[in-house]
Design an enzyme around this catalytic site. Sequence first.
Site, PDB file in Angstrom:
ATOM      1  N   GLU A  24     -44.344 -21.197  -9.562  1.00 29.20           N
ATOM      2  CA  GLU A  24     -43.707 -20.108 -10.298  1.00 29.20           C
ATOM      3  C   GLU A  24     -42.290 -19.824  -9.810  1.00 29.20           C
ATOM      4  O   GLU A  24     -41.960 -18.711  -9.427  1.00 29.20           O
ATOM      5  CB  GLU A  24     -44.590 -18.854 -10.219  1.00 29.20           C
ATOM      6  CG  GLU A  24     -45.896 -19.058 -10.985  1.00 29.20           C
ATOM      7  CD  GLU A  24     -46.862 -17.904 -10.856  1.00 29.20           C
ATOM      8  OE1 GLU A  24     -47.513 -17.567 -11.852  1.00 29.20           O
ATOM      9  OE2 GLU A  24     -46.976 -17.346  -9.744  1.00 29.20           O
ATOM     10  N   GLU A  48     -54.259 -23.561 -12.204  1.00 30.59           N
ATOM     11  CA  GLU A  48     -54.966 -22.294 -12.031  1.00 30.59           C
ATOM     12  C   GLU A  48     -55.743 -21.998 -13.307  1.00 30.59           C
ATOM     13  O   GLU A  48     -55.211 -22.143 -14.415  1.00 30.59           O
ATOM     14  CB  GLU A  48     -53.993 -21.145 -11.739  1.00 30.59           C
ATOM     15  CG  GLU A  48     -53.227 -21.279 -10.432  1.00 30.59           C
ATOM     16  CD  GLU A  48     -52.213 -20.166 -10.211  1.00 30.59           C
ATOM     17  OE1 GLU A  48     -52.365 -19.096 -10.835  1.00 30.59           O
ATOM     18  OE2 GLU A  48     -51.271 -20.377  -9.428  1.00 30.59           O
TER      19      GLU A  48
END
Length: 997
Positions: free
Chosen positions: A435, A514
Amino acid sequence: MSAPHAVRPLGTTTPGSDSRLPPRARVRSDARAISLDGVWRFRLTDHAPSDEVDGVPPFAAPPFAAPLFAAQAPDGDDWHDLVVPSHWPLHGHGSPWYTNIRYPFPVDPPHVPDRNPTGDHVRTVELPADWPATGRTVLRLDGAESLARVWVNGTPVGWSTGSRLAVEYDVTDVLRASTNTVALRVHQWSPGSYLEDQDQWWLPGVFRSVTLEHRPTDGIDDVFVTADRDPVTGLGSLRIETVTTTRAVTVRLAEAGLEARVDPAAPVTLDVGPVDAWSAEQPRLYDLVVATDHEQVRLRVGFRRVEVVGDRLLANGAPLVFHGVNRHETHPDLGRVFDEDTVRADLALMKRHNVQAIRTAHQPPHPRFLELADELGFWVVLECDLETHGFWEVDWVGNPSDDPAWRDAYLDRVRRTVERDKNHASVVMWSLGNESGTGRNLAAMADWIRQRDPSRPIHYEGDVDGAYTDVYSRMYPTLEEIDSVCGTVTMSVHETTGPAAGARQRAKPFLLCEYGHAMGNGPGMLAEYQERFERWPSLHGGFVWEWRDHGLRTRTPDGTAYFGYGGDFGEPVHDGVFVMDGLVLSDGTPTPALADLAALWAPVRFIRTGSSLTVRNLRAHADTADLAVSWELRVDGRTVDHGALEVPPVRPGAEVTVALPSEAIAARRGHRAHLTFCADLRADAAWADAGHTVASTQVAVDVVRTDAVRPARTTLSAAAVFADDGSLRSWRGTEVAELHAELWRAPTENDRAAGQGSYETVLPELTSGRGDESVPPSADRWRERGLDRLTHRVLSVASGAEGLVQRVRSMPAGSSLGVESTFHWTGADDGLRLRWTAVPIGPWDCTWPRIGLHLELPGDLTADAAWWGTGPHESYADARNGVQVGRYSAPLDDLGIRYARPQETGHRPGMHELVLGPLAVTAAEGHGATLPGFQVARHSAQQRSAVDHAHELPVSDRLHLYLDAAQHGLGSRACGPDVLPRYALWPRQVTLDLTFR
């Protein structure tokens, strides 16, 4: 040694001083070392000293100079003893701070606030007299958050950022042959903090080991071993690269009969001959020795080949499908300090639940962790210490990932990641970070990895256009998005990619870095993801978020211990309970979600067809010779027969069919029968004892019904006491304070949040699975409609030959919506029978959390529960893979899970019988009635909804029994898709047929 302070550390994007040594592999060596772990003197100030300037060591000024130069520990009221490794906030100095995305300081890169907690650490060490004459001495810091400056004997040595990355300095010239003083100054905030915005606690300190290592003359300063195995021929090879000043290096692999003397001037490749492959299923390791005349290095190598072929990711020639978890380093008392017993126990727990892959979210782990992963068998995606997620809050303006000023810092981090861990068989993929947007610096990291280590693919989820990575990775995709990527649906691969990028990504192996956000009770719909892992060849599994809750053990003012989360330590900006999102609780207690995964990821699948059983081996690299197969027949929840099955070893990916013995399939007398098949370990493993069950499947089988049709008695027993309004007040002396319809459950974290859109107002297939993002969380909708505050009004009571019939309307204040219940009480041969029917009132426009009965009973009724139904743990409509039908018992306080924030827990559907001390409840199905789920707790759903921690619940003298006709699913909307429509509870008529005995 070059000048260590050529720049101002707290105002630059430079990652560290030029005095740092080049990063190298962590290996087992016979070189001598002195651990500096232990008690240091410590002082905390709330500002970085003003003299952080070139070449001016702050320790040269009082009160530092005299104590340090005299080789004594500093003294004074502001100095304390502190154990290293540690985080100083966990030892009473300052406080932890949790944020998920937001930086806890202004976004003003590379600057950080002047108010910057700074910890000074000082200790002395005796140096062996022969060290200076026989080689160099290196000082290593394995981890310090976030910027660490080093002095030895008052001389500045250097500084570095990169909290979870090792750094070394040559301190030979500043050491003495006797007592030496080592001083570390650690700043909590630094420019490096902008690159470390991972979803975890901000915990400053020297949290990994500090070591002095003697480097012998002509020793092995670095070694890089690539152990390859051709999956077709089975032949192995070793590519060996060393850094040394000597002219010859000995390589010895005793098991393969290999010993060679090689020239270290250039990498050399040695043929080994036939070797066993290393895999997570069979982690075969070989002992390799690389030596000079002055140093011997031992490595445990595993021969395997990882490669990308088209849209397939292969390990040893077979598809590599990750059944994995994301793992942070976290401990409730130690923070990120490594504790081997805890880590080994965690890894063994993973293996026992069929977890075989780990993503090291979002930084390199302690080096010992990878040795254990090699030994026990895990596929590891090793992630660099990099995340700049806080720039998302400012639309990525100023994001370092695309700023040339930060290029050296990015490359420094990836070099230190790869070089330290390059020799581990378990590491099958490098991840650039998490991220951090996208940009040229990430591309430069990937280019460097390809040149340094072409044997491993490169991962980074943020490379949405697929410009510089080898696999396509997504987090929390919808089922529809997965089908689009892997199938023929034409929706966009990703919101921010164009057609060309979409085609490029579809041509790569696809994985979910994820998914299945395990926050609180949940996640649901794991089975739907697993079905796609098995359906689509290009989909290579994924990593559930995440392994463990990050709660830190703390205490209330009266001494009550609990696990704190964001906001519990006075943080002015925080993200609350979002740090509690693990498959195991902060203390290591497994949640039911872990059992759910264990069932889905079982390496063996059983398919019963008539009198035969097919045993399918889902492993890719090992047969089933290590497993014993057995069967067990349960009638009405009780075991009536069992036995072993002779099943020959099944090759990887193959299946065999065997005949079932007649006693396993013969119909027995009873109400319900189930046949259970198990695959158990034949011998002890490093992670489980012999007899551990790795796979189990239960199927319903026919019975010869024994229940005769008997007319019900309609005369109510005197043991049943009713109030004038027809409400049951006691049964056989057991008080029933309340018995009414209930729609409310204590919201789960997925009920409370809205990470993705709702499926309540639009079908997922009409929105590519995204749902309606304008719809608030389910819990908000339920509260708006008053489901947590029903009031009850008796409409009528009739008593006669057919028993007692009570009609009750349950509605929230200010609403015309509700449910109308009919309680029909009759006598039974041995108890009190209730047929309860509930009908919705009004035009409901939202789901219900539950529909069932709530009974309030005396708190001292019993301490235990026994039941015939599903178990042993809770389950829900979209999370029921790990339960089976049987007879179980448990203490009342163990029926629920102590999630970080009190919420719905303990629901066990399919109840045939429940015994609570003197009270027994049986259920029948048919004629419109369904088997209920039950829940027993000391606090009501409303009480649990009103608090943020379990210790805030009031002392209770009641038991709350819930008998639910249905409950809403769990989903994972806190950070993923909503409850699928087929698992949603929409208002509908329900019936329960219960007998109190």
